[in-house]
Scaffold this motif. Sequence first.
Motif, mmCIF file in Angstrom:
data_model
loop_
_atom_site.group_PDB
_atom_site.id
_atom_site.type_symbol
_atom_site.label_atom_id
_atom_site.label_comp_id
_atom_site.label_asym_id
_atom_site.label_seq_id
_atom_site.Cartn_x
_atom_site.Cartn_y
_atom_site.Cartn_z
ATOM 1 N N ALA A 125 44.261 18.101 -20.292
ATOM 2 C CA ALA A 125 43.181 18.089 -21.283
ATOM 3 C C ALA A 125 41.812 18.304 -20.662
ATOM 4 O O ALA A 125 40.850 18.567 -21.395
ATOM 5 C CB ALA A 125 43.209 16.776 -22.058
ATOM 6 N N TYR A 126 41.697 18.171 -19.323
ATOM 7 C CA TYR A 126 40.358 18.303 -18.739
ATOM 8 C C TYR A 126 40.337 18.944 -17.350
ATOM 9 O O TYR A 126 39.359 19.602 -16.997
ATOM 10 C CB TYR A 126 39.670 16.932 -18.678
ATOM 11 C CG TYR A 126 40.339 15.918 -17.794
ATOM 12 C CD1 TYR A 126 39.953 15.734 -16.464
ATOM 13 C CD2 TYR A 126 41.376 15.113 -18.272
ATOM 14 C CE1 TYR A 126 40.555 14.800 -15.640
ATOM 15 C CE2 TYR A 126 41.995 14.180 -17.458
ATOM 16 C CZ TYR A 126 41.589 14.020 -16.156
ATOM 17 O OH TYR A 126 42.200 13.093 -15.355
ATOM 18 N N VAL A 127 41.398 18.799 -16.555
ATOM 19 C CA VAL A 127 41.355 19.322 -15.181
ATOM 20 C C VAL A 127 41.265 20.843 -15.125
ATOM 21 O O VAL A 127 40.430 21.390 -14.378
ATOM 22 C CB VAL A 127 42.544 18.796 -14.358
ATOM 23 C CG1 VAL A 127 42.662 19.558 -13.028
ATOM 24 C CG2 VAL A 127 42.373 17.302 -14.075
ATOM 25 N N PRO A 128 42.099 21.610 -15.874
ATOM 26 C CA PRO A 128 41.963 23.068 -15.796
ATOM 27 C C PRO A 128 40.556 23.554 -16.132
ATOM 28 O O PRO A 128 40.041 24.483 -15.484
ATOM 29 C CB PRO A 128 42.999 23.565 -16.806
ATOM 30 C CG PRO A 128 44.034 22.484 -16.855
ATOM 31 C CD PRO A 128 43.247 21.215 -16.717
ATOM 32 N N ALA A 129 39.932 22.926 -17.135
ATOM 33 C CA ALA A 129 38.578 23.330 -17.498
ATOM 34 C C ALA A 129 37.614 23.058 -16.347
ATOM 35 O O ALA A 129 36.774 23.898 -16.009
ATOM 36 C CB ALA A 129 38.129 22.589 -18.759
ATOM 37 N N LEU A 130 37.753 21.897 -15.714
ATOM 38 C CA LEU A 130 36.879 21.569 -14.591
ATOM 39 C C LEU A 130 37.158 22.472 -13.393
ATOM 40 O O LEU A 130 36.231 22.868 -12.671
ATOM 41 C CB LEU A 130 37.050 20.094 -14.206
ATOM 42 C CG LEU A 130 36.502 19.086 -15.225
ATOM 43 C CD1 LEU A 130 36.917 17.659 -14.860
ATOM 44 C CD2 LEU A 130 34.977 19.180 -15.321
ATOM 45 N N GLU A 131 38.415 22.814 -13.179
ATOM 46 C CA GLU A 131 38.753 23.727 -12.082
ATOM 47 C C GLU A 131 38.107 25.093 -12.292
ATOM 48 O O GLU A 131 37.679 25.741 -11.317
ATOM 49 C CB GLU A 131 40.263 23.853 -11.955
ATOM 50 C CG GLU A 131 40.936 22.607 -11.374
ATOM 51 C CD GLU A 131 42.445 22.716 -11.326
ATOM 52 O OE1 GLU A 131 43.071 22.017 -10.510
ATOM 53 O OE2 GLU A 131 43.016 23.506 -12.120
#
Length: 357
Positions: A63-69
């Motif tokens: 829910a959040y790591v791919p976006a931050l990556e």
Amino acid sequence: MNIELADYDAAWPGLYQRERDRVLSVLPGAELEHVGSTSVPGLCAKPVIDLLLVVDDPDDEAAYVPALESAGYWVQVREDDWHLHRILKGPDTNVNLHVFGRGCAQVRRHLLFRDWLRANVEDRELYARTKRELAAREWERVQDYARAKSAVVLEILARAYVGSPLPSDVEYVTPSQVGNVRITLEDHNPDWPAWYAKQEARIRGALGSKVLRLEHVGSTSVPGLAAKPLIDIVLVVPDSADEDAYVPALVEAGYYLRLREPGWYAHRLLKDHGPEVNLHVYSPACEDVERMLVFRDLLRADADARAEYEAVKRELAARTWGRGQDYADAKTRVVERLILRGLESAEVRTCAGTPRG
């Protein structure tokens, strides 16, 4: 290992804002705060920008790591056994992006510490002085330096919690005893867990799937601890403010609504007409639930903490009180200090070599 502290740098808020903009560009509407020493004007710090990101479930990294990556961050630390805490590093600026879940007690702890230091010069100077004294020593690991700071951190936080309570408008649904209240403590009774088990069966029978969590808390849940013969129970339901969804069923099962505290996590307290029971009702993702469990678990595991708390209780129980709540309020300082000790003990443990601000 040397700890390098820098004088406060007026550029630090700008660095935070740059990271905030970067995070919000990929997670619009994210709940994000600048924490740690670089967030306190006038305070010396390791030049690391600490950010705190609140998500619904840190374990749901999709829910959040791919976006931050995609913005250049990467996961450095996963602590599945401690609040599901994650730490991500940034693409350029020296950043610790801490991820916690909504309702985690660590969120308020970080924000309260920051805000207290911003507003209280004496404690800010105390903390700076302590940090400089410790930074002058040689350390094997950064975590050892952090552990050495824990005593003063706990001292400051205890003042902050007592000095900055959450608002609480108490509405008594049924009257309470006022005047000449005596507190009766008993040595630990090995039957108390069985008392709780009977209450648990009643509550689950009344509410079924509406019970999201049910825990025995309070002093009767701690083997070896003297207590009032009163079973404290935490019940988590989908929405504690929606009384129609659970109060009638509990009333039918023999409980009654004692009080409402809309400003204190929408807390509801029910009691039993028979054995002494305090049934505390909260919604999910509530900090107070975690704090109660941290307190219980610390007292179960730490004989010194248990002895300290019992000594305070026995001293206070020897007095006469205007209300039972006055006795509870008088315990606040030691309770907060012990809860913070439970939270802090995990905060300073080894964390994959990651520096803490």
